[in-house]
Design an enzyme around this catalytic site. Sequence first.
Site, PDB file in Angstrom:
ATOM      1  N   HIS A 125      -1.716  -4.696 -11.955  1.00  0.00           N
ATOM      2  CA  HIS A 125      -1.236  -4.300 -13.283  1.00  0.00           C
ATOM      3  C   HIS A 125      -1.191  -5.492 -14.238  1.00  0.00           C
ATOM      4  CE1 HIS A 125       0.506  -1.099 -15.619  1.00  0.00           C
ATOM      5  NE2 HIS A 125       1.526  -1.851 -15.957  1.00  0.00           N
ATOM      6  N   PRO A 150       4.689 -13.038 -10.373  1.00  0.00           N
ATOM      7  CA  PRO A 150       3.854 -12.217  -9.489  1.00  0.00           C
ATOM      8  C   PRO A 150       2.679 -11.609 -10.259  1.00  0.00           C
ATOM      9  CG  PRO A 150       6.192 -11.646  -9.298  1.00  0.00           C
ATOM     10  CD  PRO A 150       6.043 -12.496 -10.519  1.00  0.00           C
ATOM     11  N   ASP A 208       0.145  -8.791  -9.847  1.00  0.00           N
ATOM     12  CA  ASP A 208      -0.420  -7.622  -9.183  1.00  0.00           C
ATOM     13  C   ASP A 208      -1.595  -7.122 -10.020  1.00  0.00           C
ATOM     14  OD1 ASP A 208       0.966  -6.626 -11.359  1.00  0.00           O
ATOM     15  OD2 ASP A 208       1.452  -4.760 -10.344  1.00  0.00           O
ATOM     16  N   LYS A 259       1.766 -13.130  -3.497  1.00  0.00           N
ATOM     17  CA  LYS A 259       2.303 -12.184  -4.479  1.00  0.00           C
ATOM     18  C   LYS A 259       3.693 -11.701  -4.087  1.00  0.00           C
ATOM     19  CE  LYS A 259       0.199  -8.295  -4.733  1.00  0.00           C
ATOM     20  NZ  LYS A 259      -0.826  -7.288  -5.052  1.00  0.00           N
ATOM     21  N   GLN A 289       7.268 -11.729 -17.468  1.00  0.00           N
ATOM     22  CA  GLN A 289       6.314 -10.907 -16.735  1.00  0.00           C
ATOM     23  C   GLN A 289       6.929  -9.560 -16.364  1.00  0.00           C
ATOM     24  OE1 GLN A 289       6.980 -10.292 -13.297  1.00  0.00           O
ATOM     25  NE2 GLN A 289       5.111  -9.189 -12.803  1.00  0.00           N
ATOM     26  N   PHE A 328       5.386  -6.015 -17.295  1.00  0.00           N
ATOM     27  CA  PHE A 328       5.073  -5.078 -16.222  1.00  0.00           C
ATOM     28  C   PHE A 328       5.696  -3.709 -16.489  1.00  0.00           C
ATOM     29  CE2 PHE A 328       6.218  -3.076 -12.187  1.00  0.00           C
ATOM     30  CZ  PHE A 328       5.019  -3.076 -11.499  1.00  0.00           C
ATOM     31  N   ASN A 332       0.826  -1.213   0.000  1.00  0.00           N
ATOM     32  CA  ASN A 332       0.000   0.000   0.000  1.00  0.00           C
ATOM     33  C   ASN A 332       0.858   1.260   0.000  1.00  0.00           C
ATOM     34  OD1 ASN A 332      -2.470  -1.353  -0.004  1.00  0.00           O
ATOM     35  ND2 ASN A 332      -2.464  -1.557   2.212  1.00  0.00           N
ATOM     36  N   ARG A 387       8.008   7.022  -1.354  1.00  0.00           N
ATOM     37  CA  ARG A 387       7.910   6.833   0.102  1.00  0.00           C
ATOM     38  C   ARG A 387       8.627   5.555   0.541  1.00  0.00           C
ATOM     39  NH1 ARG A 387       3.718   4.918   3.885  1.00  0.00           N
ATOM     40  NH2 ARG A 387       4.166   5.883   5.902  1.00  0.00           N
ATOM     41  N   ARG A 419       3.419  -1.778   9.098  1.00  0.00           N
ATOM     42  CA  ARG A 419       4.565  -2.514   8.562  1.00  0.00           C
ATOM     43  C   ARG A 419       5.614  -2.758   9.645  1.00  0.00           C
ATOM     44  NH1 ARG A 419       3.149   1.773   5.758  1.00  0.00           N
ATOM     45  NH2 ARG A 419       2.088   1.532   3.749  1.00  0.00           N
TER      46      ARG A 419
END
Length: 372
Positions: free
Chosen positions: A286, A282, A284, A265, A330, A334, A164, A169, A221
């Site tokens: 996207h 993975p 996601d 994931k 992938q 991506f 998230n 960041r 986290r």
Amino acid sequence: LVRMKPVNTFFNLKFKYKAVNYSNFNCEMGRCFVGEIAIPANQVNLEVSLVGGQSFRWRKVDTTDSKLPHLHGIAYNAYWELSQSTAAISYKVYPAPDLPEMKANYYGDLLRRYFRLDFDLNENLNKWRAAHEHFATITPHMKAVRVLDQEPLENILSFICSQNNHIKRISAMIDWFCSKYGLRIGKFNEREEFTFPTLAVLEENQKELELNLREAKFGYRAKFIAQTVAKIIDFGGKAWFDKLREMSYGDARQELVRLPGIGYKVADCICLMSLGHLEAVPIDTHIYKIAQNVYMAKELAKVKTVTPRIYEEIANHLRNIYGPYAGWAQAVLFCADLQQFQTTKESAKKSTREDKEKSESCGSAKPKKKRK
């Protein structure tokens, strides 16, 4: 799931990966080594590979002397300055001063490992183009994505930070974490740079780790990172990572989801980016959209949520198309579809919240709750 390991093709490539001009300099900022690896630019897209969401410790540096990018960052306990020509990657590397001194060619070998230069990308690009017509629509420079070979501890904790979150960041969080618990490398471009913390140091600081992370605004986290560090120590630390590399992909993934805050994931990202399981795909949001629009339009036409079953169906479908290195394919898909790397003027000017979300790493979703 059957593990399919990449064949080492280092000595069979049509062009040579060759390091030249190794030098040990007494640089102003401390001990450093300078070298060059001969490799065509169409085999390594530095910018996309380093700042496209795999690692969070690299920055693009603006220069006027080259059309190709310069990237500075930290990997393998050293600060790297990379520049690229059409025929080679040049590097200057500053190891952490508190670490044992190594020979100059050691760092050229490290860089080869980091970019997995034993992987014949040209040969596999030809196979992927033949496997599906969609792959042929990707612009050539976007196909030169290298799947990085990262240290597992850094990879795991970084991807917990990525949940998230967006790249800017995430990078700030990792920088703080390294400044708090890592070794100082030196000051570069007005910034203090540090190595990623070792498991031993994190174990020494285990009692206050979660509290310090919460005070540094890591949010939920903080708990996952502190608990994951404890679990990795319980599982055997470095020896456990070595076992994960030797396990089948399916077994390694099952081991990783035993860590707090790690769903399938993120486990797939770690398998792909630091354990050598290049068949890990993975999925996601996207990649799901690409699958829905291109690869499985009929099957996913009415699907609105990526359930565990849908996740596995998409991953297996892409493995059936792209073979034993489908995870690398992938990664190309991506990165090629990210707005930030598209070359049209319209997309270059566009900056929306959606772009920020797309700029996240493959493990950016909130971790799934595990069954008890």
